[in-house]
Enzyme design. Structure first.
Site, PDB file in Angstrom:
ATOM      1  N   VAL A  80       0.928  -1.140   0.087  1.00  0.00           N
ATOM      2  CA  VAL A  80      -0.099  -0.135  -0.204  1.00  0.00           C
ATOM      3  C   VAL A  80       0.934   1.346   0.116  1.00  0.00           C
ATOM      4  CG1 VAL A  80      -1.556   1.311   1.249  1.00  0.00           C
ATOM      5  CG2 VAL A  80      -1.818  -1.216   1.108  1.00  0.00           C
ATOM      6  N   CYS A  81       2.094   1.331   0.477  1.00  0.00           N
ATOM      7  CA  CYS A  81       2.863   2.378   0.861  1.00  0.00           C
ATOM      8  C   CYS A  81       3.351   3.180  -0.443  1.00  0.00           C
ATOM      9  CB  CYS A  81       4.091   1.974   1.734  1.00  0.00           C
ATOM     10  SG  CYS A  81       3.788   1.518   3.465  1.00  0.00           S
ATOM     11  N   PRO A  82       3.680   2.450  -1.471  1.00  0.00           N
ATOM     12  CA  PRO A  82       3.956   2.922  -2.692  1.00  0.00           C
ATOM     13  C   PRO A  82       2.880   3.733  -3.438  1.00  0.00           C
ATOM     14  CG  PRO A  82       4.115   0.833  -3.007  1.00  0.00           C
ATOM     15  CD  PRO A  82       3.847   1.013  -1.576  1.00  0.00           C
TER      16      PRO A  82
END
Length: 171
Positions: free
Chosen positions: A30-32
């Site tokens: 999810v972070c990118p």
């Protein structure tokens, strides 16, 4: 930042609006998507005098490796802060101690260094740069117009409210 390692201090942050954007770890799922969303909106944040600092407990070397290898992360122009000791993550109270990772927390900090808005989201739910941007704009508006408040879904140029007893319970 810009191909170099740079230390960011409290003095660098004071005097401008800032968003501290904590995320669990580099090279994840999810972070990118979140960091790319912020990268795509970064110019808009800059136009309203707001800096963005993404923060994870990874080292600056891991940030560089991710930046060099990911098409999404290559878009980032804002500082990616490394917090391998977790000090900053603990200071903002978003450390997941048993994992040594940060929660998904974003904090809006005014030019005096005061947190004026924050949100912490479950690790499996990504955030929206447009909504963070709107919250910065609303925070800036109320800082400038202390006798007015911004209702839900407020956008710049829309009507605000002046708190009074006449409005209590009627809206």
């Amino acid at each position: 930042m810009n191909g170099e390692f740079k230390e960011v201090t409290l003095e660098d942050v004071k005097g401008r609006w800032s968003v501290f954007f904590f995320y669990p770890a580099d090279f994840t799922f999810v972070c990118p998507t979140e960091l790319e969303d912020l990268a795509n909106k970064y110019e808009d944040f800059q136009k309203i005098g707001c800096d963005i600092y993404s923060v994870s407990c990874d080292t600056h070397y891991v940030h560089k490796a991710w930046h060099d290898t990911s098409e999404r992360i290559k878009k980032i122009q804002y500082p990616m802060l490394a917090d391998p000791t977790g000090k900053l993550t603990r200071d903002f109270d978003v450390m997941i101690e048993e994992d040594g990772l940060a929660e998904r927390g974003d904090f809006i900090v005014n030019p005096d260094g005061v947190i004026v808005a924050y949100e912490v989201t479950a690790g499996n739910v990504g955030r929206n740069a447009d909504e963070i941007f709107r919250r910065v704009q609303a925070s800036q508006f109320v800082a400038e117009h202390g006798d007015e408040v911004c209702p839900a879904r407020w956008q710049p140029g829309e009507e605000t409210l002046k708190p009074s007893l006449d409005l209590v319970g009627l809206l």
